[in-house]
Design an enzyme around this catalytic site. Sequence first.
Site, PDB file in Angstrom:
ATOM      1  N   GLY A  84     -15.501  14.325   1.009  1.00 24.17           N
ATOM      2  CA  GLY A  84     -15.864  12.962   1.367  1.00 24.17           C
ATOM      3  C   GLY A  84     -14.706  11.993   1.349  1.00 24.17           C
ATOM      4  O   GLY A  84     -13.531  12.374   1.460  1.00 24.17           O
ATOM      5  N   CYS A  85     -15.036  10.721   1.146  1.00 27.99           N
ATOM      6  CA  CYS A  85     -14.077   9.637   1.370  1.00 27.99           C
ATOM      7  C   CYS A  85     -12.903   9.625   0.388  1.00 27.99           C
ATOM      8  O   CYS A  85     -11.866   9.032   0.678  1.00 27.99           O
ATOM      9  CB  CYS A  85     -14.803   8.289   1.306  1.00 27.99           C
ATOM     10  SG  CYS A  85     -15.974   8.025   2.662  1.00 27.99           S
ATOM     11  N   TYR A  86     -13.039  10.262  -0.762  1.00 27.00           N
ATOM     12  CA  TYR A  86     -11.970  10.205  -1.758  1.00 27.00           C
ATOM     13  C   TYR A  86     -11.019  11.392  -1.671  1.00 27.00           C
ATOM     14  O   TYR A  86     -10.080  11.517  -2.460  1.00 27.00           O
ATOM     15  CB  TYR A  86     -12.555  10.143  -3.174  1.00 27.00           C
ATOM     16  CG  TYR A  86     -13.355  11.365  -3.585  1.00 27.00           C
ATOM     17  CD1 TYR A  86     -12.727  12.510  -4.043  1.00 27.00           C
ATOM     18  CD2 TYR A  86     -14.753  11.369  -3.539  1.00 27.00           C
ATOM     19  CE1 TYR A  86     -13.446  13.635  -4.430  1.00 27.00           C
ATOM     20  CE2 TYR A  86     -15.488  12.480  -3.914  1.00 27.00           C
ATOM     21  CZ  TYR A  86     -14.841  13.607  -4.352  1.00 27.00           C
ATOM     22  OH  TYR A  86     -15.550  14.718  -4.728  1.00 27.00           O
ATOM     23  N   PHE A 121     -13.906   6.008  -3.256  1.00 30.04           N
ATOM     24  CA  PHE A 121     -15.204   6.367  -3.820  1.00 30.04           C
ATOM     25  C   PHE A 121     -15.854   7.420  -2.924  1.00 30.04           C
ATOM     26  O   PHE A 121     -15.657   7.426  -1.716  1.00 30.04           O
ATOM     27  CB  PHE A 121     -16.108   5.138  -3.887  1.00 30.04           C
ATOM     28  CG  PHE A 121     -15.374   3.885  -4.276  1.00 30.04           C
ATOM     29  CD1 PHE A 121     -15.100   3.617  -5.607  1.00 30.04           C
ATOM     30  CD2 PHE A 121     -14.912   2.999  -3.310  1.00 30.04           C
ATOM     31  CE1 PHE A 121     -14.394   2.481  -5.961  1.00 30.04           C
ATOM     32  CE2 PHE A 121     -14.211   1.862  -3.653  1.00 30.04           C
ATOM     33  CZ  PHE A 121     -13.950   1.603  -4.988  1.00 30.04           C
TER      34      PHE A 121
END
Length: 397
Positions: A156-158, A360
């Site tokens: 994901g985004c992190y 996050f």
Amino acid sequence: MPVYAHSIATAVPENVYLQSELRDMVKAQPQLNRLSQRLVSMIYNASAIDQRHSSIGELRRTPEDGVGTFYDPVSRQLLFSSTGVRNNFYAEAAPKLFIEAGRRALAGCPDLTPGDVTHVITVSCTGFYAPGPDYDVVRGLNLSPQTQRFHVGFMGCYAAFPALKMAKAFCEADPDAVVLVIAAELCSIHMRVNNDPDTLIASSLFADGAGAAIVSARPSLGSAHTLRLDAFETTLTPVGVGEADMAWKIGDEGFEMVLSTYVPNIIEAHIVGALTPLLESEPELSGTPHRSIERWAIHPGGRSILDKVQTSLDLTDEQLAPSREVLRLYGNMSSATVLFILKDLLESAADGERVCAMAFGPGLTVETGLMTRCPVAAEKGSQAKKPGELQLAAGLR
């Protein structure tokens, strides 16, 4: 042993869509009820996004062009393509972004040749194939066939943070290592539209893009400045908090983002505590307020997330400006996004300034990193200098 990001580069697809275009297209979908249509206008208009890039070029097709993979210009409807169709598109389009971002990062280090790269770490959560993007990068950039290859998938985004941590560890273990880190995402191929408000929020945010960094313990690779990678930390919100509010799942019609409207409030409640391990890892920062850090690279998960982080950490508009500008021009490109912000700070921060980066992701996971913008000349001959010593040595302030 200090380790540096010597060059950070970005790449985006050539297709650019105004947020207003995408808003009107989503509003026209027949499955939306009247309440959802009103919500679309509110969500998109308040997103603080002006435009987004996409690998999908068919959203401006005319009826004469015929039906595409994702869009029917006759009915103006988004098509419910299968996960297999979407993933096949990813396997065709993603290598272009990975290779172009990597090429630009290499160009930012004039003293580096492709054969000098010892490790490649690719990052993505929007598709799968094998041989994968790590293989494509080695072949496409003419790297050594002995280059060690790694892939960070579906985090994901992190996910750029685990990749940078891996790169740092490789360089600490081998002072001659040169690591090429590339994060590339094709979020737009998983765009979904239904009457769920969380789905509509996700449809208003995500876009395509790639970011790359050259990481090495070598003091100079020809770049004018570096970001010294000082420390990284990871933390989870308390058990039961955020686990169901941010998730990334594989469905029959693409990957499904769960992005609850509660996420900004969860981040607001836990952001200060999430920073504590990072600050305690640096003796000169332990016990001092985070306000002593001059520059910030906050992953722009959305406008409300940036608002909550700014309020909770008491950051200035100037400190949030790089994150807000990336959101405005590119939207949320998942794992690649923070590299866009770090590129800006590598080019604009003053020598000796500290940079705190944060992202996050599913879990809810908070990844943090502490860096220092360094002049290459000041780093030569004294690789262990602290930020204040750097300023004195270069006559900086």
